[in-house]
Design a protein around this motif. Structure first.
Motif, PDB file in Angstrom:
ATOM      1  N   THR A 172       0.868  -1.172   0.000  1.00 41.56           N
ATOM      2  CA  THR A 172       0.000   0.000   0.000  1.00 41.56           C
ATOM      3  C   THR A 172       0.908   1.227   0.000  1.00 41.56           C
ATOM      4  OG1 THR A 172      -0.075   0.153   2.394  1.00 41.56           O
ATOM      5  CG2 THR A 172      -1.744  -1.242   1.335  1.00 41.56           C
ATOM      6  N   ASP A 173       0.316   2.384  -0.085  1.00 38.36           N
ATOM      7  CA  ASP A 173       1.113   3.609  -0.065  1.00 38.36           C
ATOM      8  C   ASP A 173       1.184   4.229   1.328  1.00 38.36           C
ATOM      9  OD1 ASP A 173       1.718   3.434  -2.751  1.00 38.36           O
ATOM     10  OD2 ASP A 173      -0.098   4.479  -3.343  1.00 38.36           O
TER      11      ASP A 173
ATOM     12  N   GLN B 219      10.355  -6.042   1.239  1.00 35.29           N
ATOM     13  CA  GLN B 219       8.957  -6.285   1.581  1.00 35.29           C
ATOM     14  C   GLN B 219       8.286  -5.041   2.143  1.00 35.29           C
ATOM     15  OE1 GLN B 219       9.053  -9.521   4.329  1.00 35.29           O
ATOM     16  NE2 GLN B 219       9.127 -11.079   2.729  1.00 35.29           N
ATOM     17  N   ARG B 220       8.990  -4.330   2.994  1.00 38.84           N
ATOM     18  CA  ARG B 220       8.391  -3.184   3.679  1.00 38.84           C
ATOM     19  C   ARG B 220       8.282  -1.939   2.802  1.00 38.84           C
ATOM     20  NH1 ARG B 220      11.468  -3.748   9.497  1.00 38.84           N
ATOM     21  NH2 ARG B 220      10.302  -5.583  10.157  1.00 38.84           N
ATOM     22  N   PHE B 221       9.290  -1.671   1.996  1.00 39.14           N
ATOM     23  CA  PHE B 221       9.353  -0.378   1.313  1.00 39.14           C
ATOM     24  C   PHE B 221       9.198  -0.441  -0.203  1.00 39.14           C
ATOM     25  CE2 PHE B 221      11.549   0.068   5.353  1.00 39.14           C
ATOM     26  CZ  PHE B 221      10.846   1.119   5.884  1.00 39.14           C
ATOM     27  N   ALA B 222       9.264  -1.596  -0.817  1.00 41.93           N
ATOM     28  CA  ALA B 222       9.068  -1.777  -2.262  1.00 41.93           C
ATOM     29  C   ALA B 222       9.936  -0.820  -3.086  1.00 41.93           C
ATOM     30  CB  ALA B 222       7.596  -1.616  -2.622  1.00 41.93           C
TER      31      ALA B 222
ATOM     32  N   CYS C 235      11.777   4.458  -2.980  1.00 44.24           N
ATOM     33  CA  CYS C 235      10.826   3.412  -2.623  1.00 44.24           C
ATOM     34  C   CYS C 235       9.394   3.869  -2.838  1.00 44.24           C
ATOM     35  CB  CYS C 235      11.011   3.009  -1.158  1.00 44.24           C
ATOM     36  SG  CYS C 235      12.601   2.235  -0.867  1.00 44.24           S
ATOM     37  N   ARG C 236       8.543   2.900  -3.110  1.00 49.45           N
ATOM     38  CA  ARG C 236       7.127   3.206  -3.306  1.00 49.45           C
ATOM     39  C   ARG C 236       6.478   3.603  -1.987  1.00 49.45           C
ATOM     40  NH1 ARG C 236       2.274  -0.741  -5.038  1.00 49.45           N
ATOM     41  NH2 ARG C 236       0.713   0.882  -5.070  1.00 49.45           N
ATOM     42  N   ARG C 237       6.809   2.881  -0.923  1.00 52.81           N
ATOM     43  CA  ARG C 237       6.219   3.168   0.383  1.00 52.81           C
ATOM     44  C   ARG C 237       7.142   4.085   1.167  1.00 52.81           C
ATOM     45  NH1 ARG C 237       4.049  -1.543   3.721  1.00 52.81           N
ATOM     46  NH2 ARG C 237       2.934   0.207   4.631  1.00 52.81           N
ATOM     47  N   PRO C 238       6.622   5.178   1.707  1.00 55.67           N
ATOM     48  CA  PRO C 238       7.455   6.089   2.491  1.00 55.67           C
ATOM     49  C   PRO C 238       7.710   5.543   3.895  1.00 55.67           C
ATOM     50  CG  PRO C 238       5.203   6.873   2.467  1.00 55.67           C
ATOM     51  CD  PRO C 238       5.241   5.662   1.567  1.00 55.67           C
ATOM     52  N   TRP C 239       8.780   6.010   4.495  1.00 52.78           N
ATOM     53  CA  TRP C 239       9.005   5.683   5.906  1.00 52.78           C
ATOM     54  C   TRP C 239       8.308   6.749   6.737  1.00 52.78           C
ATOM     55  CZ3 TRP C 239      11.805   9.592   8.218  1.00 52.78           C
ATOM     56  CH2 TRP C 239      12.640  10.347   7.394  1.00 52.78           C
ATOM     57  N   GLY C 240       7.767   6.348   7.858  1.00 48.81           N
ATOM     58  CA  GLY C 240       7.047   7.275   8.720  1.00 48.81           C
ATOM     59  C   GLY C 240       7.779   7.470  10.035  1.00 48.81           C
ATOM     60  N   GLY C 241       7.307   8.393  10.825  1.00 48.95           N
ATOM     61  CA  GLY C 241       7.931   8.642  12.121  1.00 48.95           C
ATOM     62  C   GLY C 241       9.254   9.372  11.989  1.00 48.95           C
TER      63      GLY C 241
END
Length: 111
Positions: A18-19, A40-43, A95-101
């Protein structure tokens, strides 16, 4: 003669891709995490087949979609840290998914 029949099942959206931002783990790891978990986590988005690194991040890029690749002087291992670093001889992974926090709360990964 052996015959195989393949069953085509309807596809569902993989929740890992997901995004939504990936938050840092609740329990911080002192060790670097493996490439498999990073993928797996960040694509990661490849720039071209079999090449995921970029020489520089575009100006104005959202740093939460970028990771800095650092290599040791005598090592072929990549250490990946969240955000866009500003050192010499660095490469980047988008990466497709951003890191948060907070970036400091994310573990680094070995690629």
């Amino acid at each position: 003669m052996l015959q195989c029949k393949f069953v085509v099942r309807p596809t569902t959206r993989n929740p890992l891709y997901t995004d939504d931002p990936v938050m840092p783990p609740a329990k911080k790891s002192a060790r670097a995490l493996p490439r498999r978990l990073f993928d797996q986590r960040f694509a990661p988005i490849p720039k071209r087949p079999h090449d995921i690194t970029h020489d520089r991040a575009p100006a104005g890029a959202d740093e939460r979609h970028w990771w800095t690749v650092v290599t040791g002087p005598l090592s072929a291992t990549w250490h990946i840290y969240p955000g866009i670093g500003h050192g010499e001889d660095e490469q980047y992974i988008q990466c497709r998914r951003p890191w948060g926090g907070n970036a400091a709360d994310h573990p680094h990964y070995v690629y």
